[in-house]
Design an enzyme around this catalytic site. Structure first.
Site, PDB file in Angstrom:
ATOM      1  NE  ARG A  38      56.200  24.362 -25.612  1.00  0.00           N
ATOM      2  CZ  ARG A  38      56.003  23.964 -26.885  1.00  0.00           C
ATOM      3  NH1 ARG A  38      54.798  23.584 -27.279  1.00  0.00           N
ATOM      4  NH2 ARG A  38      57.003  23.922 -27.743  1.00  0.00           N
ATOM      5  CD  GLU A  52      67.522  24.615 -31.332  1.00  0.00           C
ATOM      6  OE1 GLU A  52      67.506  25.782 -30.931  1.00  0.00           O
ATOM      7  OE2 GLU A  52      66.634  23.796 -31.039  1.00  0.00           O
ATOM      8  CE  LYS A  69      68.134  23.750 -27.822  1.00  0.00           C
ATOM      9  NZ  LYS A  69      67.571  24.694 -26.855  1.00  0.00           N
ATOM     10  CB  SER A 102      63.530  17.780 -24.920  1.00  0.00           C
ATOM     11  OG  SER A 102      62.645  18.878 -24.893  1.00  0.00           O
ATOM     12  N   GLY A 103      62.862  18.291 -28.186  1.00  0.00           N
ATOM     13  CA  GLY A 103      62.169  18.048 -29.449  1.00  0.00           C
ATOM     14  C   GLY A 103      60.887  17.233 -29.417  1.00  0.00           C
ATOM     15  N   GLY A 104      60.176  17.221 -28.288  1.00  0.00           N
ATOM     16  CA  GLY A 104      58.925  16.471 -28.234  1.00  0.00           C
ATOM     17  C   GLY A 104      59.032  15.167 -27.464  1.00  0.00           C
ATOM     18  NE  ARG A 110      58.786  20.950 -27.132  1.00  0.00           N
ATOM     19  CZ  ARG A 110      58.746  20.501 -28.388  1.00  0.00           C
ATOM     20  NH1 ARG A 110      57.646  19.950 -28.845  1.00  0.00           N
ATOM     21  NH2 ARG A 110      59.793  20.607 -29.168  1.00  0.00           N
TER      22      ARG A 110
HETATM   23  P1  13P Z   1      62.588  21.648 -26.720  1.00  0.00           P
HETATM   24  O1  13P Z   1      63.539  21.000 -25.731  1.00  0.00           O
HETATM   25  O2  13P Z   1      61.209  21.784 -26.196  1.00  0.00           O
HETATM   26  O3  13P Z   1      62.691  21.000 -28.061  1.00  0.00           O
HETATM   27  O4  13P Z   1      63.067  23.145 -26.908  1.00  0.00           O
HETATM   28  C1  13P Z   1      64.408  23.398 -27.105  1.00  0.00           C
HETATM   29  C2  13P Z   1      64.567  24.582 -27.939  1.00  0.00           C
HETATM   30  O5  13P Z   1      65.176  25.541 -27.540  1.00  0.00           O
HETATM   31  C3  13P Z   1      64.001  24.584 -29.300  1.00  0.00           C
HETATM   32  O6  13P Z   1      64.554  25.640 -30.027  1.00  0.00           O
END
Ligand code: 13P
Length: 337
Positions: free
Chosen positions: A34, A178, A220, A261-263, A292
């Site tokens: 990042r 998650e 999550k 948010s996953g990208g 992100r």
């Molecule tokens: P993102 O929202 O960037 O996907 O990150 C969330 C997260 O904690 C991934 O483990």
């Protein structure tokens, strides 16, 4: 306080209307990636500087109920020399901690992955708790193809998630569970729905097997979207597909679903969450736990320079505020500055 009261109190603080969770628990390799994207080398001092800045915009606690930290940050002091967990608490924000040790290939299951970190977790949790962590996160990762994830991967990851969650609850730490179904690939939204449904159903089977208290955990998940190589679906399509899956497999006893948010881009993640909260009351509080999608604008504004502190804090607060609005379906595109 009894363990039960601790869990209850933390859930009440984390799951609040109009608030979500900031995921700032990037491992060293991930935060290095990042930072590189904004031309900054990742050093301990710079990680401390950046994270101190994003945790301190005045009013952040109006939209952020909890922050997930990486182990290093849990033990660090802020730029003003305050222990980070204490700094978060002073703004009414609950400190949390990522406790898994990352993923590796799952043996005898080509293309699948498994998350490590259960060995010694009981001892680590006690230490994290003494440092101020009140909730934890464990991420399982699933790749999608026509044949992946395998049943083997779904069962093995669900078992890990459930054992982690049971362990957390036994010492008064709220687990975030998650199961991330990755966006990478050219799969359809229907395939994403199909995979998310079986993955999450398997996770709840395992949680039941390990007697995890559903009232004292947060899910999550990913949103149900087409793969990243395909055209995007509209927020309404994402909301409909995602809610259909959750209604089938997530018990109403679960208090909160906080999406990753996953990208997705920051705006996309906000629009999609907003659409999910525009269709009336759901059994669970639907919110965010973005990494992100909350931090990207702040990282760009920072670019490794403390002189940019005001811009970083403005960018951080702005994304938190917009996602806070998306929690009640009251976000509008013209709120973007
Ligand atoms: P993102 O929202 O960037 O996907 O990150 C969330 C997260 O904690 C991934 O483990």
């Amino acid at each position: 306080m009894s363990i039960q009261n601790e869990l209850h109190s933390t859930i009440q603080r984390l799951v609040q209307p109009g608030k979500g969770i900031l995921a700032a628990d990037e491992s060293h390799p991930t935060i290095a990636k990042r930072f590189k994207a904004v031309g900054v080398e990742s050093t301990e001092d710079l990680r401390r500087e950046y994270r101190s800045l994003i945790f301190t915009p005045p009013g952040l606690g109006d939209f952020i109920s909890g922050v997930i930290l990486f182990e290093e940050t849990l033990g660090q002091n802020s730029l003003d020399n305050v222990p980070i967990p204490k700094l978060l608490e002073s703004q009414g924000i609950v400190p949390g901690i990522k406790v898994d040790k990352g993923k590796k290939p799952l043996v005898n299951a080509p293309g699948d992955e498994i998350t490590y970190g259960l060995d010694g977790l009981d001892d680590r949790l006690e230490i994290y708790k003494s440092q101020g962590a009140r909730f934890a996160k464990w991420r399982a990762v699933y790749n999608i193809s026509d044949t992946l994830p395998s049943r083997q991967a779904m069962e093995a990851n669900a078992e890990m998630l459930a054992r982690y969650a049971a362990l957390c609850q036994s010492i008064g730490i709220v687990p975030i569970v998650e199961p991330e179904v990755l966006i990478n690939g050219n799969h359809s939204i229907e395939r994403s729905a199909e995979v998310n449904e079986v993955v999450i159903a398997e996770v709840f089977n395992a949680l039941r097997r390990h007697r995890v208290q559903l009232e004292a955990m947060i899910l999550k998940p990913s949103m149900v979207t087409p793969g990243s190589d395909c055209a995007k679906a509209s927020p309404e399509e994402v909301a409909e597909a995602t809610l259909q899956v959750f209604r089938r497999v997530v018990p109403a006893a679960v208090p909160g679903i906080n999406f990753l948010s996953g990208g997705q881009t920051p705006e996309e993640a906000t629009r999609n969450l907003n659409a999910m909260n525009s269709g009336g009351q759901q059994p669970w509080n639907l919110s965010f736990s973005y990494g992100r999608a909350l931090q990207e604008p702040a990282q760009k504004a920072w670019a490794g320079k403390l002189d940019n502190a005001n811009a970083v804090q403005h960018a951080m607060l702005e994304r938190a505020r917009l996602n806070g609005a998306a929690c009640s379906g009251s976000y509008k595109a013209d709120m973007e500055s």
